[in-house]
Design an enzyme around this catalytic site. Sequence first.
Site, mmCIF file in Angstrom:
data_model
loop_
_atom_site.group_PDB
_atom_site.id
_atom_site.type_symbol
_atom_site.label_atom_id
_atom_site.label_comp_id
_atom_site.label_asym_id
_atom_site.label_seq_id
_atom_site.Cartn_x
_atom_site.Cartn_y
_atom_site.Cartn_z
ATOM 1 C CG ASN A 1 -1.961 1.096 1.334
ATOM 2 O OD1 ASN A 1 -1.793 1.966 0.604
ATOM 3 N ND2 ASN A 1 -2.748 1.190 2.242
ATOM 4 N NE ARG B 1 -6.274 1.688 -0.369
ATOM 5 C CZ ARG B 1 -5.984 2.880 0.234
ATOM 6 N NH1 ARG B 1 -5.139 3.320 0.802
ATOM 7 N NH2 ARG B 1 -7.185 3.544 0.344
ATOM 8 C CG HIS C 1 -13.001 3.457 2.377
ATOM 9 N ND1 HIS C 1 -13.888 4.599 3.192
ATOM 10 C CD2 HIS C 1 -11.748 3.806 2.652
ATOM 11 C CE1 HIS C 1 -12.982 5.173 3.857
ATOM 12 N NE2 HIS C 1 -11.805 4.891 3.665
ATOM 13 C CG LEU D 1 -18.195 4.266 10.989
ATOM 14 C CD1 LEU D 1 -19.291 4.499 12.162
ATOM 15 C CD2 LEU D 1 -18.606 5.446 9.723
ATOM 16 N N GLY E 1 -10.748 8.169 7.460
ATOM 17 C CA GLY E 1 -11.727 8.598 6.534
ATOM 18 C C GLY E 1 -12.730 7.461 6.590
ATOM 19 N NE ARG F 1 -10.156 12.544 3.308
ATOM 20 C CZ ARG F 1 -10.171 11.364 2.996
ATOM 21 N NH1 ARG F 1 -11.362 10.619 2.806
ATOM 22 N NH2 ARG F 1 -9.175 10.494 3.274
ATOM 23 N NE ARG G 1 -7.948 5.872 20.400
ATOM 24 C CZ ARG G 1 -7.152 5.302 19.840
ATOM 25 N NH1 ARG G 1 -6.613 4.107 20.327
ATOM 26 N NH2 ARG G 1 -6.655 5.690 18.629
ATOM 27 N N GLY H 1 -11.612 1.747 12.309
ATOM 28 C CA GLY H 1 -11.182 2.167 13.641
ATOM 29 C C GLY H 1 -12.165 2.766 14.588
ATOM 30 C CB VAL H 2 -14.757 5.537 14.412
ATOM 31 C CG1 VAL H 2 -15.938 5.705 15.063
ATOM 32 C CG2 VAL H 2 -13.584 6.443 14.195
ATOM 33 C CD GLU I 1 -12.443 -2.856 12.875
ATOM 34 O OE1 GLU I 1 -11.503 -3.125 13.624
ATOM 35 O OE2 GLU I 1 -12.397 -2.778 11.575
ATOM 36 C CD GLU J 1 -9.107 -0.953 3.865
ATOM 37 O OE1 GLU J 1 -8.909 -0.472 4.711
ATOM 38 O OE2 GLU J 1 -9.235 -0.317 2.670
#
Length: 409
Positions: free
Chosen positions: A20, A102, A191, A220, A223, A252, A295, A341-342, A344, A395
């Site tokens: 990547n 990727r 994504h 989430l 990005g 963003r 967090r 990240g968010v 999960e 991914e």
Amino acid sequence: MSPIHHTATGQDAGRVLVLNSGSSSVKYQLLDMRDRSRLATGLVERIGEASSRLVHTPQGGETRERTGRIDDHAQALEAAAGELAADGIGLDSPALVAIGHRVVHGGLRFTEPTVVTDDVLREIERLVPVAPLHNPANITGIRTARALRPDLPQVAVFDTAFHRSMPEHAARYAIDVETADAHRIRRYGFHGTSHAYVSRRAAELLGRPVEDLNLIVLHLGNGASASAVAGGRCVDTSMGLTPLEGLVMGTRSGDIDPAVTFHLKRVAGMSADEIDTLLNQRSGLVGLCGDNDMREIRRRVDAGDERASLAFDIYVHRLKKYIGAYAAVLGRVDAVVFTAGVGENSAPVREAAIAGLEGFGLAVDPERNAVRSGEPRLVSPAGARVAVAVVPTDEELEIARQTFALARD
Ligand code: AMP
């Protein structure tokens, strides 16, 4: 550390290197597709700076770190190859069967993972105007890997590919058709590798064929994007020509009235580049409250911080709007799936996004939602009409899987 020694024969030829490549970084993973294990993972960052850094972790071993200038992507890949060789899993091994890349933008042509040829590379180059931040780095990564192992298939796996099934009425913007076509302006979505992987894993979790399911997938991360997936095919997604459209993200803005941009030009005298930077890097959660890590935002919300609370509410409000919109697009929803990240890790985001949607058959069970786990799981109450699930994305594994499938053909 216990290095892994393989004597490669035709039988154990099942390794795939996933790359990547960003503008100043390369992330890599070496996977063994026979058991889907990760033989090593690593990152080279700050390429081209004096403070370049390589972080490498072999399977079951200790993380190693090296600092010191790495001039370019070729040197970065050589440095990574050196680390892999030190673990006895060098890139010259006959066990390595392909390299998967990727690639962010595949335009209209690429609907599937594709073995890279000169013609494919030219087409990825032709897409640079619509993906100026990403495709050039992806191309550099492919060229570098090709030079290192010209005998191996290099496979491009496109972020946009999964979304090419979107019907024309979801993919087109309502602007002058000739102008749109002349400049290839349409909604491509991003994504896609994650949305595809998570849809399949969600079907496994639900114990039903993906072909029978209507899913809303919420990726989430820093990005963020939502997609409506009917029978395993994407029918709508929130990102558009670029990854700027849609949900509120770490930095963003997501959706705004496009007139904001000419207003900023006319009234604030900002240039196109300045507006680009504002909307891509100084907006979203960071623009609203100064932090983009969920967090930290939750910590501030719990401490009574008003700006962080407003940022959280704006983030969740946008999510709810997309859940409602995609419920309408799909007609029937079998599951809402949170990932990245968010998605999960943040129970408060999941709880707030689903709160008040009982009319859609959606609810979150507080105890299930509070569980922390790296496994796919349901967070809706037992027997709920619509499932709410958390499915960790992967991914790299999906790129490796698609690359391996193509290399074996
Ligand atoms: P990603 O782009 O998928 O790596 O997601 C990165 C984002 O996930 C970070 O910016 C955080 O906002 C969020 N994140 C990571 N871990 C947690 C956590 N334990 N709780 C809440 N948010 C998290």
